[in-house]
Motif scaffolding. Structure first.
Motif, PDB file in Angstrom:
ATOM      1  N   THR A 129       2.509  12.568   9.854  1.00 48.33           N
ATOM      2  CA  THR A 129       1.532  11.552  10.259  1.00 48.33           C
ATOM      3  C   THR A 129       0.306  11.717   9.381  1.00 48.33           C
ATOM      4  O   THR A 129      -0.116  12.840   9.118  1.00 48.33           O
ATOM      5  N   GLY A 130      -0.242  10.618   8.928  1.00 49.49           N
ATOM      6  CA  GLY A 130      -1.444  10.708   8.093  1.00 49.49           C
ATOM      7  C   GLY A 130      -1.700   9.406   7.370  1.00 49.49           C
ATOM      8  O   GLY A 130      -1.107   8.381   7.709  1.00 49.49           O
ATOM      9  N   SER A 131      -2.569   9.470   6.371  1.00 50.29           N
ATOM     10  CA  SER A 131      -2.839   8.277   5.565  1.00 50.29           C
ATOM     11  C   SER A 131      -1.583   7.950   4.763  1.00 50.29           C
ATOM     12  O   SER A 131      -0.668   8.771   4.650  1.00 50.29           O
ATOM     13  N   LYS A 132      -1.546   6.752   4.180  1.00 51.77           N
ATOM     14  CA  LYS A 132      -0.378   6.372   3.394  1.00 51.77           C
ATOM     15  C   LYS A 132      -0.175   7.325   2.211  1.00 51.77           C
ATOM     16  O   LYS A 132       0.959   7.597   1.830  1.00 51.77           O
ATOM     17  N   LEU A 133      -1.282   7.856   1.663  1.00 52.65           N
ATOM     18  CA  LEU A 133      -1.160   8.805   0.547  1.00 52.65           C
ATOM     19  C   LEU A 133      -0.641  10.152   1.045  1.00 52.65           C
ATOM     20  O   LEU A 133       0.222  10.765   0.410  1.00 52.65           O
ATOM     21  N   GLU A 134      -1.113  10.604   2.210  1.00 53.57           N
ATOM     22  CA  GLU A 134      -0.628  11.876   2.770  1.00 53.57           C
ATOM     23  C   GLU A 134       0.866  11.790   3.084  1.00 53.57           C
ATOM     24  O   GLU A 134       1.638  12.709   2.770  1.00 53.57           O
ATOM     25  N   VAL A 135       1.244  10.683   3.684  1.00 60.72           N
ATOM     26  CA  VAL A 135       2.650  10.469   4.016  1.00 60.72           C
ATOM     27  C   VAL A 135       3.485  10.385   2.728  1.00 60.72           C
ATOM     28  O   VAL A 135       4.581  10.959   2.641  1.00 60.72           O
ATOM     29  N   ALA A 136       2.953   9.713   1.712  1.00 58.78           N
ATOM     30  CA  ALA A 136       3.648   9.596   0.422  1.00 58.78           C
ATOM     31  C   ALA A 136       3.875  10.978  -0.184  1.00 58.78           C
ATOM     32  O   ALA A 136       4.945  11.255  -0.734  1.00 58.78           O
ATOM     33  N   ARG A 137       2.876  11.862  -0.054  1.00 57.02           N
ATOM     34  CA  ARG A 137       3.022  13.218  -0.613  1.00 57.02           C
ATOM     35  C   ARG A 137       4.133  13.980   0.084  1.00 57.02           C
ATOM     36  O   ARG A 137       4.877  14.729  -0.564  1.00 57.02           O
ATOM     37  N   ARG A 151       0.816  -1.223   0.000  1.00 57.81           N
ATOM     38  CA  ARG A 151       0.000   0.000   0.000  1.00 57.81           C
ATOM     39  C   ARG A 151       0.848   1.271   0.000  1.00 57.81           C
ATOM     40  O   ARG A 151       0.540   2.224  -0.719  1.00 57.81           O
ATOM     41  N   GLN A 152       1.896   1.299   0.819  1.00 58.83           N
ATOM     42  CA  GLN A 152       2.719   2.517   0.880  1.00 58.83           C
ATOM     43  C   GLN A 152       3.445   2.744  -0.447  1.00 58.83           C
ATOM     44  O   GLN A 152       3.516   3.874  -0.919  1.00 58.83           O
ATOM     45  N   GLY A 153       3.936   1.668  -1.060  1.00 58.33           N
ATOM     46  CA  GLY A 153       4.635   1.801  -2.345  1.00 58.33           C
ATOM     47  C   GLY A 153       3.713   2.272  -3.453  1.00 58.33           C
ATOM     48  O   GLY A 153       4.096   3.097  -4.295  1.00 58.33           O
ATOM     49  N   VAL A 154       2.488   1.751  -3.459  1.00 56.68           N
ATOM     50  CA  VAL A 154       1.498   2.160  -4.456  1.00 56.68           C
ATOM     51  C   VAL A 154       1.128   3.632  -4.235  1.00 56.68           C
ATOM     52  O   VAL A 154       1.012   4.414  -5.192  1.00 56.68           O
ATOM     53  N   ALA A 155       1.001   4.044  -2.970  1.00 57.65           N
ATOM     54  CA  ALA A 155       0.706   5.451  -2.658  1.00 57.65           C
ATOM     55  C   ALA A 155       1.853   6.356  -3.127  1.00 57.65           C
ATOM     56  O   ALA A 155       1.616   7.452  -3.653  1.00 57.65           O
ATOM     57  N   ASP A 164      -5.117   2.826   8.418  1.00 60.74           N
ATOM     58  CA  ASP A 164      -4.423   3.377   7.254  1.00 60.74           C
ATOM     59  C   ASP A 164      -3.579   4.582   7.665  1.00 60.74           C
ATOM     60  O   ASP A 164      -3.222   5.414   6.857  1.00 60.74           O
ATOM     61  N   THR A 165      -3.263   4.700   8.945  1.00 68.94           N
ATOM     62  CA  THR A 165      -2.479   5.839   9.407  1.00 68.94           C
ATOM     63  C   THR A 165      -1.038   5.423   9.610  1.00 68.94           C
ATOM     64  O   THR A 165      -0.752   4.366  10.155  1.00 68.94           O
ATOM     65  N   ASN A 166      -0.154   6.269   9.142  1.00 68.10           N
ATOM     66  CA  ASN A 166       1.262   5.999   9.183  1.00 68.10           C
ATOM     67  C   ASN A 166       1.957   7.180   9.849  1.00 68.10           C
ATOM     68  O   ASN A 166       1.556   8.313   9.663  1.00 68.10           O
ATOM     69  N   SER A 167       2.993   6.915  10.613  1.00 71.69           N
ATOM     70  CA  SER A 167       3.778   7.995  11.198  1.00 71.69           C
ATOM     71  C   SER A 167       5.222   7.809  10.771  1.00 71.69           C
ATOM     72  O   SER A 167       5.804   6.751  10.998  1.00 71.69           O
TER      73      SER A 167
END
Ligand code: CTP
Ligand code: CA
Length: 236
Positions: A213-221, A39-43, A195-198
Motif C-alpha cells: 500500500t502506498g503512492s503509485k510510485l511506492e507501489v511501482a517500486r 499515472r501507475q504506468g508512468v510510475a 494517490d494511494t494504491n493498494s
C-alpha cells in the motif's frame, strides 16, 4: 544533501510497459474511452528506469507527462496497441501490461462525422470484442523465444458474495497464463482519487502473494522489486 542512489536491480534488463487507456474510434472526431490516467504506468516506467532497466514506454492516452530517460512509443486504439505490443516485444525481457485496454470497440468506424440527420432519431452503436492482447502474447511466446520471458498483467478487482479480490485475481492469472498479476483492490474502504494504491502481487509459480500500500510510485517500486527477484530466481 546526498541523493539516495537506487540499487540497479534491473541493470541490463529490457522492460516494455504499456500505460494509459485506449480510445476506440467511432468517427473521425469521436471515440469510446476510459478513465485510466496512466499515472501507475508512468510510475512503473520511472521505477524500472531508476532500477537500471532499459525502458520502452508504450503509451496509449496519458493524462500525465511520461518520464525522461525512457524510449516512448505511441498507440491509440486496442488494435493499434496490439500491433505495437507485437512489434516492440521481441528483444524485451519483461512485458508489463498496465494499459487499460477497451474490451469492446465500435463494429464500424464512420468515415465522416455521425450526423443528427433528423429531429428525433439516435444511432445505435454496435460493439464487437477486442482481442485479449495479454493472453495472445502469452500464447505466441510458446513458439517465439524472442518474446519476454516474464509477462506481468494488471487487474482492478472488487470482491463480492461470489468471491474475494484474491479469488478473482487467482482465476484471472490462470486465464491469462502470465507469470505475475498485480491486483489493484478498488472499492469502499480504498479512497478513490487519492494517490494511494493498494495492491496484491500474485505469482503463477504459487509463491505467496505480496501486499503493498502506498503512492503509485511506492507501489511501482514493489512491483519492480518482485520482477527483479523473479528474474534472479529464473535467469535465462
Ligand atoms: N488486457 C489485454 N487486452 C484486453 C483486455 C485486457 O491485454 N483486450 C490486459 C490488461 O492490460 C491487463 C489484464 O489484461 O493487464 C487484465 O485486464 P482486465 O480488464 O482486468 O481483464 P479482462 O480479461 O478484460 O477481464 P474483465 O472482464 O474483468 O474486464
Ligand atoms: Ca477488461
Amino acid at each position: 544533501i546526498t541523493p539516495l542512489l537506487s540499487t540497479p536491480i534491473l541493470a541490463g534488463q529490457r522492460v516494455l510497459i504499456t500505460a494509459g487507456g485506449t480510445r476506440e474510434p467511432l468517427d473521425p472526431v469521436r471515440f469510446l474511452g476510459n478513465r485510466s490516467s496512466g499515472r501507475q504506468g508512468v510510475a512503473l516506467a520511472q521505477a524500472a528506469r531508476d532500477a537500471g532497466a532499459e525502458v520502452t514506454l508504450l503509451a496509449t492516452h496519458l493524462e500525465v507527462a511520461p518520464p525522461a530517460g525512457v524510449r516512448l512509443v505511441h498507440a491509440s486504439s486496442a488494435l493499434e496497441l496490439r500491433a505495437a505490443v507485437f512489434a516492440e516485444a521481441p528483444g524485451h525481457d519483461v512485458l508489463i501490461m498496465n494499459a487499460a485496454v477497451a474490451d469492446f470497440r465500435p463494429a464500424n468506424i464512420e468515415n465522416s462525422k455521425i450526423k443528427k440527420r433528423d429531429e428525433h432519431s439516435a444511432p445505435v452503436i454496435t460493439l464487437v470484442r477486442n482481442p485479449d492482447i495479454l493472453a495472445e502474447i502469452v500464447q505466441a511466446r510458446a513458439q517465439d523465444a524472442t518474446l519476454p520471458s516474464l509477462i506481468v498483467g494488471f487487474a482492478a478487482e472488487t470482491g463480492d458474495e461470489q468471491g474475494s479480490v484474491l479469488d478473482y485475481g487467482r482465476s484471472k492469472l490462470a486465464r491469462k497464463g502470465c507469470e505475475m498479476l498485480v491486483v489493484n483492490e478498488v472499492g469502499a474502504q480504498l479512497a478513490f482519487g487519492q494517490d494511494t494504491n493498494s495492491i496484491q502481487v500474485l505469482f503463477a509459480s504459487q509463491a505467496p502473494s505480496v501486499q503493498a500500500t502506498g503512492s503509485k510510485l511506492e507501489v511501482a517500486r514493489v512491483v519492480i522489486e518482485q520482477i527483479a527477484s523473479a528474474i534472479i530466481g529464473h535467469p535465462h
